[in-house]
Design an enzyme around this catalytic site. Structure first.
Site, PDB file in Angstrom:
ATOM      1  CB  CYS A   1      28.769   6.182 108.914  1.00  0.00           C
ATOM      2  SG  CYS A   1      27.814   4.909 109.837  1.00  0.00           S
TER       3      CYS A   1
ATOM      4  CB  CYS B   1      30.604   5.874 117.055  1.00  0.00           C
ATOM      5  SG  CYS B   1      30.341   4.945 115.468  1.00  0.00           S
TER       6      CYS B   1
END
Length: 419
Positions: free
Chosen positions: A170, A266
């Protein structure tokens, strides 16, 4: 002329905003609930308009896909997570700054989505921080793009028997690519984030470096960043510790000064990765737990629930402690053995070197200590010969190489052995 529409709903209430945009300016607006009229404002000015939370949320959804601004020397785009670190980065970049938050996909069945750095609550907190300082804030809704680029490869990696690190994929790929693209659209010279890392010259090249505070260092998670991008990136917190950051936010009167830390990975929304994988394509399937000689010791209900180095939760009793040595996806088997069988001295990784090195400190998992190693560049990556054995090396994890504090290479572990 283009028409932009955004809406938002919460607790049974609904708000909508419709804009007519010419270039970078609003020429018509139907936007009830905002603090001032939008007609005649630039998109940058409109992004700083406050008002009722739901109406501002609808405005943000309208602005995100069409936002642009003419270049302005000295302007900084600041990645806003809704937490204290990005808030202080914004303080450092003000007054000519524009905040940007990526709204990313979260598992709707996760137990603690509110603490995630990309949740709707975090987006609102980030926006409120910007508006309190009189600064614009833009939200980019990238939920589906993120799911394809980060979440789906995470699931596929476990299906192959790997232990992938989605945060490196990410940060080093998806997130910064999107943020830097936004910075260009917003007419900004650079992008600032609240990460704890530094950018400095090393042997004539500008490279990523460890943060000044080892306890908060995030260089491992950022190691996939292309050095060519670093000239447009700024880490204003790289030389300070977390308490200094919180103190700076408190002195500025920011509500996020004591906000809790966001979750890693997340998209799990506070859940255990095993539960997440079980809901997203990796169904429990009974298989064998074997020792190194292939003897049957017990059964598991999903090889992807196990990772090399794991000791707890194996479900097999023995005279001495057993550790997971690896998972065989094709055979649906988990292999276990004593700790010494985890030792690996040779590691191969697919990736790249950022500097010519024949020795480096290799960090093979986020929470593992670095190990000194000889480095040999190979086609499509590099090979490490470790001075001391490493334990719990896993395919799919990232091998990050350091020369002193400088990140000189990064790759994905493809294989490891004890020879």
């Amino acid at each position: 002329m283009i028409e932009a529409f955004g809406d938002s709903t919460r607790d049974g209430e609904w708000a909508a905003v419709r804009l007519l945009v010419d270039g970078d300016r609003v020429v018509e607006a139907d936007a009830p609930g905002l603090g001032r009229p939008l007609r005649g404002l630039t998109l940058l000015e409109a992004a700083a308009v406050g008002g009722e939370t739901l109406a501002v949320d609808a405005l943000a959804n309208a602005l995100g896909p069409v936002f642009r601004s003419a270049p302005s020397p000295g302007r900084t785009a600041v990645a806003m997570s809704g937490g204290v670190d990005s808030a202080v980065a914004l303080l450092r970049a003000a007054p000519d700054a524009v905040g940007v938050t990526l709204r990313l996909w979260l598992d709707p069945d996760g137990p603690d989505a509110e603490r995630a750095c990309c949740s709707p609550e975090a987006v609102i907190a980030a926006r409120e921080t910007c508006h309190r300082l009189g600064l614009p804030h833009v939200t980019l809704d990238l939920r589906e793009e993120f799911r394809r680029a980060v979440v789906a490869p995470f699931v596929r990696g476990y299906a192959r028997g790997e232990t992938p690190n989605p945060c490196i994929r990410c940060n080093g790929g998806f997130r910064f690519a999107e943020l830097l693209a936004f910075a260009r659209r917003a007419g900004c010279d650079r992008l600032a984030t609240g990460h704890y890392a530094r950018i400095a010259e090393h042997r004539g090249r500008v490279l990523l470096h460890r943060a000044g505070d080892d306890r908060k260092d995030q260089s491992y998670m950022l190691a996939r960043l292309d050095p060519k991008q670093l000239g447009r990136i700024w880490f204003p917190l790289g030389d300070q510790d977390k308490e200094a950051t919180r103190g700076e936010a408190a002195r500025a009167g920011l509500a996020v000064a004591r906000r809790a830390e966001s979750q890693e990975a997340c998209f799990l929304a506070g859940d255990d990765y095993r539960s997440f994988l079980g809901r997203h394509g990796l169904e429990p399937r009974r298989g064998a737990i074997l020792d190194e000689e292939g003897r049957h010791l017990g059964s598991h209900d999903g090889f992807w629930r196990y990772t090399p180095g794991q000791r707890k939760g194996i479900g097999v009793s023995a005279a001495r402690p057993l550790y997971v040595l690896g998972a065989d996806a094709a055979a649906n088997a988990v292999v276990v053995g004593p700790r010494e069988s985890l030792a690996r001295r040779r590691v191969r990784a697919a990736g790249r070197l950022y500097a010519d090195v024949d020795r480096a400190s290799a960090k093979l998992r986020y929470r593992s200590p670095a190990v000194a190693a000889a480095v040999v560049q190979s086609g499509g990556g590099f090979e490490l010969v470790l001075d001391e054995p490493a334990f719990g090396v896993a395919r799919g994890q990232s091998a990050v190489l350091y020369d002193g504090d400088a990140v000189v290479g990064c790759g994905t572990v493809s294989s490891a052995d004890d020879n």
